[in-house]
Design a protein around this motif. Sequence first.
Motif, mmCIF file in Angstrom:
data_model
loop_
_atom_site.group_PDB
_atom_site.id
_atom_site.type_symbol
_atom_site.label_atom_id
_atom_site.label_comp_id
_atom_site.label_asym_id
_atom_site.label_seq_id
_atom_site.Cartn_x
_atom_site.Cartn_y
_atom_site.Cartn_z
ATOM 1 N N ALA A 60 -3.662 -4.329 -5.710
ATOM 2 C CA ALA A 60 -4.689 -4.253 -6.675
ATOM 3 C C ALA A 60 -6.017 -3.855 -5.494
ATOM 4 O O ALA A 60 -7.096 -4.099 -6.407
ATOM 5 N N ILE A 61 -5.838 -4.096 -4.805
ATOM 6 C CA ILE A 61 -7.382 -2.575 -3.681
ATOM 7 C C ILE A 61 -6.453 -1.589 -3.498
ATOM 8 O O ILE A 61 -5.260 -1.367 -2.778
ATOM 9 N N LYS A 62 -7.436 -0.722 -3.633
ATOM 10 C CA LYS A 62 -7.196 0.814 -3.513
ATOM 11 C C LYS A 62 -8.014 1.515 -2.215
ATOM 12 O O LYS A 62 -9.262 0.842 -2.046
ATOM 13 N N VAL A 63 -7.693 2.407 -1.102
ATOM 14 C CA VAL A 63 -7.937 2.432 -0.552
ATOM 15 C C VAL A 63 -8.448 4.160 0.199
ATOM 16 O O VAL A 63 -7.031 4.715 -0.175
ATOM 17 N N GLU A 64 -9.775 4.201 0.522
ATOM 18 C CA GLU A 64 -9.319 6.103 0.342
ATOM 19 C C GLU A 64 -10.648 6.079 1.604
ATOM 20 O O GLU A 64 -11.344 4.939 1.550
ATOM 21 N N THR A 65 -10.150 6.659 2.954
ATOM 22 C CA THR A 65 -10.994 7.576 3.524
ATOM 23 C C THR A 65 -11.712 8.833 3.973
ATOM 24 O O THR A 65 -10.886 9.290 3.523
ATOM 25 N N LEU A 66 -12.865 8.901 4.185
ATOM 26 C CA LEU A 66 -13.452 10.157 4.501
ATOM 27 C C LEU A 66 -14.115 10.456 6.017
ATOM 28 O O LEU A 66 -14.943 9.641 6.404
ATOM 29 N N ASN A 67 -13.077 11.300 6.586
ATOM 30 C CA ASN A 67 -14.092 11.244 7.680
ATOM 31 C C ASN A 67 -13.989 9.372 8.781
ATOM 32 O O ASN A 67 -15.579 9.564 9.762
ATOM 33 N N GLY A 68 -13.476 9.094 8.430
ATOM 34 C CA GLY A 68 -12.853 8.122 9.523
ATOM 35 C C GLY A 68 -13.680 6.538 8.507
ATOM 36 O O GLY A 68 -13.688 5.777 8.994
ATOM 37 N N GLU A 69 -14.534 6.535 7.369
ATOM 38 C CA GLU A 69 -15.833 5.811 6.295
ATOM 39 C C GLU A 69 -14.136 5.469 5.717
ATOM 40 O O GLU A 69 -13.945 6.230 4.918
ATOM 41 N N VAL A 70 -13.871 4.190 5.533
ATOM 42 C CA VAL A 70 -13.013 3.385 4.768
ATOM 43 C C VAL A 70 -13.677 2.766 3.483
ATOM 44 O O VAL A 70 -15.068 2.390 3.993
ATOM 45 N N GLN A 71 -13.604 3.018 1.957
ATOM 46 C CA GLN A 71 -14.100 2.667 0.990
ATOM 47 C C GLN A 71 -12.681 2.264 0.223
ATOM 48 O O GLN A 71 -11.673 2.629 0.039
ATOM 49 N N LEU A 72 -13.397 0.474 -0.049
ATOM 50 C CA LEU A 72 -12.066 -0.063 -0.434
ATOM 51 C C LEU A 72 -12.757 -0.920 -1.719
ATOM 52 O O LEU A 72 -13.787 -0.837 -2.513
ATOM 53 N N THR A 73 -12.168 -0.532 -2.828
ATOM 54 C CA THR A 73 -12.222 -1.045 -4.263
ATOM 55 C C THR A 73 -11.079 -1.883 -5.148
ATOM 56 O O THR A 73 -9.450 -1.843 -4.433
ATOM 57 N N GLY A 74 -11.424 -1.983 -5.943
ATOM 58 C CA GLY A 74 -9.861 -2.378 -6.996
ATOM 59 C C GLY A 74 -10.698 -4.180 -6.666
ATOM 60 O O GLY A 74 -12.038 -4.627 -7.195
ATOM 61 N N PHE A 75 -9.319 -5.465 -7.086
ATOM 62 C CA PHE A 75 -10.044 -6.663 -6.620
ATOM 63 C C PHE A 75 -9.271 -7.605 -6.613
ATOM 64 O O PHE A 75 -7.830 -7.423 -5.889
ATOM 65 N N ALA A 76 -9.888 -8.494 -6.160
ATOM 66 C CA ALA A 76 -9.040 -10.068 -5.620
ATOM 67 C C ALA A 76 -8.782 -10.894 -6.258
ATOM 68 O O ALA A 76 -10.294 -10.971 -7.017
ATOM 69 N N LYS A 77 -9.265 -11.603 -5.409
ATOM 70 C CA LYS A 77 -8.387 -13.568 -6.583
ATOM 71 C C LYS A 77 -9.384 -14.110 -6.412
ATOM 72 O O LYS A 77 -10.123 -15.192 -6.567
ATOM 73 N N THR A 78 -10.146 -14.166 -5.046
ATOM 74 C CA THR A 78 -11.100 -14.776 -4.342
ATOM 75 C C THR A 78 -11.799 -14.346 -3.071
ATOM 76 O O THR A 78 -11.803 -13.297 -2.632
#
Length: 106
Positions: A60-78
């Motif tokens: 449910a959670i997407k991880v993208e990284t650019l030059n060591g900077e992480v972007q977390l997107t998606g959905f969490a239940k809590t």
Amino acid sequence: MQATAKLLTIAAFTGVMTLTAAGCSVARDQQTVGAYIDDAAISTAIRARFIEDRLVSATAIKVETLNGEVQLTGFAKTQAEKDRAEELARMTSGVKSVRNSIVVRP
């Protein structure tokens, strides 16, 4: 035994998808090939942590990284799941910063 094989298959698939999808950033001169490989390794390591963790839904959670900077997107239940995902990302070697854009949706 089957659970371990399933986790390894998911991790391998995720790694391949990361390498395939992020290739555009090299073509657009956003990063060097070396940085691209490092970022792919960071994203894969974070996803592997998500798979191993019982609280975080790796699908449910997407991880993208650019030059060591992480972007977390998606959905969490809590909120706890959202916070744990960020914590796992920050604990990963090579991560410079984490932007947590996960939406809590019960």
